[in-house]
Design an enzyme around this catalytic site. Structure first.
Site, short mmCIF file in Angstrom:
data_model
loop_
_atom_site.label_atom_id
_atom_site.label_comp_id
_atom_site.label_asym_id
_atom_site.label_seq_id
_atom_site.Cartn_x
_atom_site.Cartn_y
_atom_site.Cartn_z
N ASP A 49 0.58 -1.26 -0.29
CA ASP A 49 -0.03 -0.22 -0.67
C ASP A 49 0.77 1.12 0.17
OD1 ASP A 49 -1.74 1.67 -0.21
OD2 ASP A 49 -2.96 1.40 2.11
N LYS A 61 -2.17 7.73 6.67
CA LYS A 61 -3.03 7.19 5.76
C LYS A 61 -4.48 7.92 5.97
CE LYS A 61 -2.28 2.77 4.49
NZ LYS A 61 -2.42 3.07 3.06
N GLY A 116 -5.66 9.19 2.38
CA GLY A 116 -5.59 10.61 1.94
C GLY A 116 -6.77 9.82 0.87
N GLU A 167 -7.85 -0.74 4.78
CA GLU A 167 -6.50 -0.39 4.59
C GLU A 167 -6.25 -1.10 5.69
OE1 GLU A 167 -5.97 2.83 1.41
OE2 GLU A 167 -5.64 3.45 3.50
C1 5RP Z 1 -5.39 5.79 0.71
C2 5RP Z 1 -4.68 5.77 1.36
C3 5RP Z 1 -3.22 5.63 0.25
O1 5RP Z 1 -2.40 4.98 0.42
C4 5RP Z 1 -2.76 7.86 0.37
O2 5RP Z 1 -3.57 8.69 0.65
C5 5RP Z 1 -1.42 7.48 -1.08
O3 5RP Z 1 -1.88 7.41 -1.76
P1 5RP Z 1 -1.51 8.05 -3.29
O4 5RP Z 1 -0.54 6.99 -3.57
O5 5RP Z 1 -2.50 8.21 -4.70
O6 5RP Z 1 -0.39 8.85 -3.27
O7 5RP Z 1 -4.16 5.63 2.47
O8 5RP Z 1 -5.87 5.63 1.60
#
Ligand code: 5RP
Length: 226
Positions: free
Chosen positions: A84, A97, A99, A106
């Site tokens: 992830d 995490k 975003g 997750e």
């Molecule tokens: C989603 C997350 C993502 O891992 C995090 O936001 C990073 O995203 P990206 O790879 O688009 O930068 O926690 O809930």
């Protein structure tokens, strides 16, 4: 090495993560633009993995589209590895995490996995967590009470909106984004906020921190082990 943009760095670490996928076993799959690159790369291992456990409807759709079987977390036991992204990662593998609003699933898939391999570009590396607003999934009726609890800690929490309305997660709940915090004790912070009534999941991953981070840098993929 030629200068790469963020998208290319994400593709680089998405590809590099394949070496952590265990043949014949399950892979836990996160959510976000970096994970999408990993899913693109995973096509090459189709038929060689037992399948995936996904952390969001969005990732499930992508996995199914490339023909990877997706299992319900309840129907399987331990997952070999969880791949992830992160919004921030500190020097100990603790992360922010959520975003992409998928933090609860997750954390569930990460907890069911033997190890967490984080894939990120180097902009996500921070000395102390908190520059990125901390996402917190909450039961809507508790939102304003939790906003006040964060204010007492010096944080400013806002309900995340989508098209002018509170964003609704895959779990039917809301997200608060909390800015103004400096999280030098992530384990303690995560444990404390987790037990506030109405909090479903706080987007600090310290109990489920990364074991490895594949960091996309101008010089190539840097592997950090924690
Ligand atoms: C989603 C997350 C993502 O891992 C995090 O936001 C990073 O995203 P990206 O790879 O688009 O930068 O926690 O809930």
């Amino acid at each position: 090495m030629m200068q790469m943009n963020q998208d290319e760095l994400k593709a680089l670490v998405g590809q590099a993560a394949l070496q952590y996928v265990v043949e014949g076993e399950l892979v836990g799959v996160g959510t976000g633009s970096t994970v999408n690159k990993f899913i693109d790369a995973l096509v090459a291992m189709k038929g060689r993995v037992r399948g995936a456990v996904s952390s969001s409807n969005a990732s499930t759709e992508r996995l199914k589209a490339i023909g990877i079987p997706v299992f319900d977390a309840n129907d399987v036991g331990e997952i070999a590895v969880y791949i992830d992204g992160a919004d921030e990662i500190d020097p100990h593998g603790n992360m922010i995490k959520g975003g992409g609003a998928a933090l609860t699933r997750e954390k569930i898939v990460a907890a069911q996995s033997r190890r967490f391999v984080c894939i990120a570009d180097e902009s996500k590396q921070v000395p102390v967590l908190g520059r990125f607003p901390v996402p917190v999934e909450v039961i809507p009726m508790a939102a304003q009470r939790i906003v006040r609890q964060f204010a007492a800690l010096g944080g400013k929490a806002k309900v995340r909106l989508k098209d002018g309305q509170p964003l609704v997660t895959d779990n039917g709940q809301h997200i608060l984004d909390v800015s103004g915090l400096s999280i030098s004790q992530p384990l303690e912070f995560e444990s404390e906020v987790n037990q506030w009534p109405g909090v479903i999941t706080v987007g600090v991953f310290a109990h489920q921190r990364a074991a490895v981070c594949l960091l996309g840098t101008a010089g190539g993929v840097k592997t950090l082990e924690f």
